[in-house]
Design an enzyme around this catalytic site. Structure first.
Site, mmCIF file in Angstrom:
data_model
loop_
_atom_site.group_PDB
_atom_site.id
_atom_site.type_symbol
_atom_site.label_atom_id
_atom_site.label_comp_id
_atom_site.label_asym_id
_atom_site.label_seq_id
_atom_site.Cartn_x
_atom_site.Cartn_y
_atom_site.Cartn_z
ATOM 1 N N LYS A 92 -80.447 46.589 12.930
ATOM 2 C CA LYS A 92 -79.770 47.305 14.015
ATOM 3 C C LYS A 92 -80.167 46.741 15.371
ATOM 4 C CE LYS A 92 -77.306 50.708 15.669
ATOM 5 N NZ LYS A 92 -75.883 50.417 15.554
ATOM 6 N N GLU A 149 -69.577 41.996 8.335
ATOM 7 C CA GLU A 149 -70.956 42.492 8.284
ATOM 8 C C GLU A 149 -71.177 43.566 7.226
ATOM 9 O OE1 GLU A 149 -72.519 43.888 12.055
ATOM 10 O OE2 GLU A 149 -70.714 44.987 12.542
ATOM 11 N N LYS A 194 -66.729 43.487 12.080
ATOM 12 C CA LYS A 194 -66.971 44.716 11.301
ATOM 13 C C LYS A 194 -66.784 44.427 9.822
ATOM 14 C CE LYS A 194 -68.709 47.012 13.272
ATOM 15 N NZ LYS A 194 -69.038 46.552 14.542
ATOM 16 N N CYS A 207 -79.506 64.974 20.912
ATOM 17 C CA CYS A 207 -80.860 65.457 20.734
ATOM 18 C C CYS A 207 -80.863 66.451 19.578
ATOM 19 C CB CYS A 207 -81.349 66.153 21.996
ATOM 20 S SG CYS A 207 -80.957 65.237 23.477
ATOM 21 N N ASN A 236 -78.632 70.319 24.302
ATOM 22 C CA ASN A 236 -77.993 69.062 23.896
ATOM 23 C C ASN A 236 -76.673 68.960 24.641
ATOM 24 O OD1 ASN A 236 -79.943 68.645 22.046
ATOM 25 N ND2 ASN A 236 -78.672 69.007 20.250
ATOM 26 N N GLY A 237 -76.279 67.734 24.986
ATOM 27 C CA GLY A 237 -75.000 67.543 25.664
ATOM 28 C C GLY A 237 -75.221 67.133 27.109
ATOM 29 N N GLU A 284 -63.880 41.807 17.155
ATOM 30 C CA GLU A 284 -64.686 42.938 16.710
ATOM 31 C C GLU A 284 -64.238 43.405 15.324
ATOM 32 O OE1 GLU A 284 -67.399 44.088 17.426
ATOM 33 O OE2 GLU A 284 -67.459 46.151 16.701
ATOM 34 N N TRP A 290 -83.221 62.843 23.346
ATOM 35 C CA TRP A 290 -82.683 61.487 23.452
ATOM 36 C C TRP A 290 -82.204 61.419 24.893
ATOM 37 C CZ3 TRP A 290 -81.823 56.949 20.817
ATOM 38 C CH2 TRP A 290 -80.808 56.127 21.296
ATOM 39 N N HIS A 320 -53.627 24.885 15.374
ATOM 40 C CA HIS A 320 -54.507 23.732 15.612
ATOM 41 C C HIS A 320 -55.561 23.598 14.524
ATOM 42 C CE1 HIS A 320 -52.556 23.020 19.405
ATOM 43 N NE2 HIS A 320 -52.684 24.315 19.668
ATOM 44 N N ARG A 365 -81.789 61.572 14.341
ATOM 45 C CA ARG A 365 -80.975 61.567 15.558
ATOM 46 C C ARG A 365 -81.625 60.714 16.650
ATOM 47 N NH1 ARG A 365 -77.530 66.396 15.150
ATOM 48 N NH2 ARG A 365 -77.058 66.311 17.348
#
Ligand code: G6P
Length: 608
Positions: free
Chosen positions: A603, A488, A485, A2, A101-102, A481, A75, A504, A27
């Site tokens: 996104k 993209e 990365k 946040c 925050n947290g 993954e 957030w 194969h 944020r």
């Protein structure tokens, strides 16, 4: 996660608070609020949605006169995005207001304690306990109340606090969540990030862990957790505002990669209590967990790759069969779903169209659903029967890093929870697993610290045409993954292959100098993958191996080796992915690509 802003000075506080919050917009937020002392009382205004709503509500701050105050963009983590859960939060008699925050990890315990003392809570947030706790310890000296509360709170917090009886001061506190203080000409400010204060000052103090700042119109005093005054040197900020939003990092992706140790802690720590995995929001009793016959994991992109890892972890630990599907396939393949099945949808945004459609498909068939979601209050979070949040905070870069890492952690915890309920692991094993999990943040930090070596290596492959990523078992999931990365963000063609499948077909693509990244973290499979590496090298491949510390054998087979620290073999993805993320990042930077906004990608993919 946040955003926090606070001000005390000659000017009107509210417009400055709103302006500062607008600089923290990147944020991400779902609601915002400000508290201003108007000469008689602390007044709070809140609005859900974008900051614009709060600006309109307060006529750009004009309806909230006063020269000291605090503000927050939220957030959501604990409690849905709503007016009542938005910050600032008050104590009972509204003499203290807090923004935070947290995550206060022991907030349930504290809430119970405070309720026992007669406190009435109005929100579902962990933050509200801070306001009540401060009130409990306040005997006329705010600093004493703050330090006493700090001794009781566990977890991470950056706090902005005002006390009605000491309205000539604004307090800031920090533990494992960023907080800075700005020293301006006409007043002083607090903020969770530098951009919020840059319009007013470039002279900034960085508050360290377990430190407190008390701001007045004229000056700033710093204290440690024992209430002793400490000295601090200011820093002059010479970044531009853009750079500042990235906290000094060149790209959001790099910043987010560096946030991973904290993300992992935030998703993990609140869910480990007294040697047990506690997932409060899961709301599944052991009996219900035992009754699950089969798990279907459904997701897109990196979330799907996290799901592939989960298959190995769930099947290995909890001995429950798992099928993993791409959401776009699942929804149209008429999957066989049975009454005791559980469908798990993994999604950072909680809005991916195919994942949401897959969730609805499962629900329409009367199957139990669980979302592993990052964005609180998103469609998947709302519609799934149950939701387990990853607490990665907002992710800006299109290529996910920290949200993916948080998804892995959520899966590990869930798998351990299932294993405990189904009695497929001993208490001793669980102890070892939890111990290894808790070491991950530090180990990730260490890997991030070695970025120089990976950057150097990546620079050699800027012109690569094809790169292959190979591995077996969980290493195959990591390869998927790693490959995603790279392609993209650098636009280099890359493919992930199960190492045993190479012969194969794919091995025919290997030419002199083709880069192959081999992930070799599964001890039982070392020998098998090493044989594949030898085969690849004899066809001209240049092999980069990512393996566990101690696997020196590999040096005879691979051309370049990156070691990851030892952990339980179920958790190696969390470590092995770090050098692969860094590699992709530096290739992309070297090629001059738009790292944070790669071409053709979005996104949040809200169309099929
Ligand atoms: C997009 C993003 C990926 C993400 C995928 C699934 O393709 O670029 O990073 O993994 O969507 O998104 P979700 O929000 O459902 O995790």
């Amino acid at each position: 996660m946040c955003g926090i802003v606070g001000y005390i000075g000659e000017a009107q506080a509210a417009p400055i608070l709103l302006d500062g919050l607008s600089k923290l917009e990147y944020r991400g937020y779902d609601s915002a609020g400000i508290a201003v002392y108007d000469g008689e009382e602390i007044r709070v205004q809140k609005a859900t949605g974008r900051l614009k709503a709060l600006s309109e509500l307060t006529h750009d701050g004009a309806t909230m006169p006063g020269v000291s105050g605090i503000g927050h963009t939220r957030w959501a983590t604990h409690g849905a995005p709503s007016n009542v859960n938005a910050h600032p939060h008050y104590n009972q008699d509204k003499t203290i207001a807090v923004v935070h925050n947290g995550i206060i990890e022991n907030y349930m315990k504290l809430r119970k304690y405070l309720e026992g003392k007669g406190c009435q809570f109005v929100s579902e947030t962990d933050t509200e306990v801070v306001a009540h706790l401060l009130a409990r310890y306040y005997k006329g000296d705010p600093l004493e109340a703050v330090t006493k509360a700090m001794h009781r709170m566990e977890g991470s917090y950056a706090l902005g606090i005002i006390f009605k009886d000491h309205a000539d001061k604004v307090y800031a506190v920090r533990k494992d969540s960023p907080m800075i203080v700005g020293h301006g000409k006409d007043g002083n400010l607090i903020a969770s990030d530098v951009p919020a204060v840059l319009k007013y000052t470039r002279k900034v103090y960085f508050i360290q862990n377990e430190e407190i700042a008390a701001l007045t119109k004229e000056g700033i005093t710093f204290f440690n957790v024992d209430g002793d005054e400490i000295a601090k040197e200011p820093t002059t900020i010479d970044w531009d505002v853009n750079a500042a939003e990235k906290g000094g990092y060149e790209h959001f992706m790099l910043k987010e990669m560096y946030e991973q140790p904290q993300t992992v802690k935030d998703t993990l720590n609140p869910r480990i209590r007294d040697g047990e995995v506690v997932i409060e929001e899961l709301g599944m009793e052991d009996g219900e967990i035992c009754a699950v016959n089969r798990i279907h994991i459904v997701a897109c992109g990196s979330a799907y790759h996290a799901g592939v890892t989960a298959k190995y972890v769930f099947e290995g630990l909890a001995r429950v069969p798992v099928e993993v599907d791409l959401a776009s396939e699942f929804r149209y393949r008429n999957p066989i779903l049975q009454q005791d099945d559980l469908v798990i949808i993994i999604s950072q945004s909680g809005e991916t169209a195919d994942s949401l459609a897959a969730l609805r498909e499962a629900k329409a068939r009367g199957i139990k659903t669980l979302g592993i979601v990052n964005v609180v209050g998103s469609s998947i979070a709302r519609e799934a029967d149950r939701v387990m949040y990853t607490w990665a905070g907002p992710e800006i870069a299109v290529a996910t890093t920290k949200a993916y890492s948080a998804q892995l952690i959520a899966e590990y915890l869930l798998a351990i929870k299932f294993a405990q309920a189904r009695n497929t692991v001993s208490a001793q094993e669980v102890e070892g697993l939890l111990r290894d999990l808790q070491k991950l943040p530090e180990q990730i930090e260490m890997l991030l610290g070695n970025k120089g070596r990976i950057q150097h290596f990546a620079n050699r492959y800027i012109a690569a045409k094809d790169v292959f990523f190979v591995g077996r078992g969980i290493d195959y999931a990591i390869s998927m993954e790693g490959s995603l990365k790279l392609k993209e963000i650098s636009y280099i063609h890359s493919e992930a292959y199960a190492a045993g499948e190479l012969k194969h077909g794919t091995i025919s693509l290997i030419e002199e100098g083709t880069l192959v990244a081999a992930v070799v973290t599964q001890e039982e499979l070392y020998k098998k993958t090493i044989s594949n590496i030898v085969e690849l090298r004899s066809r001209g491949a240049f092999v980069l191996a990512v393996t566990n510390t101690g696997n020196r054998e590999i040096e005879k087979a691979a051309d370049y080796v990156i070691y990851i620290p030892q952990t339980n073999w179920y958790f190696t993805n969390s470590l092995a992915i770090i050098p692969l993320q860094l590699f992709s990042y530096y290739v992309s930077v070297g090629k001059g690509c738009d790292v944070d906004k790669p071409r053709n990608l979005a996104k949040s993919v809200t169309v099929e």
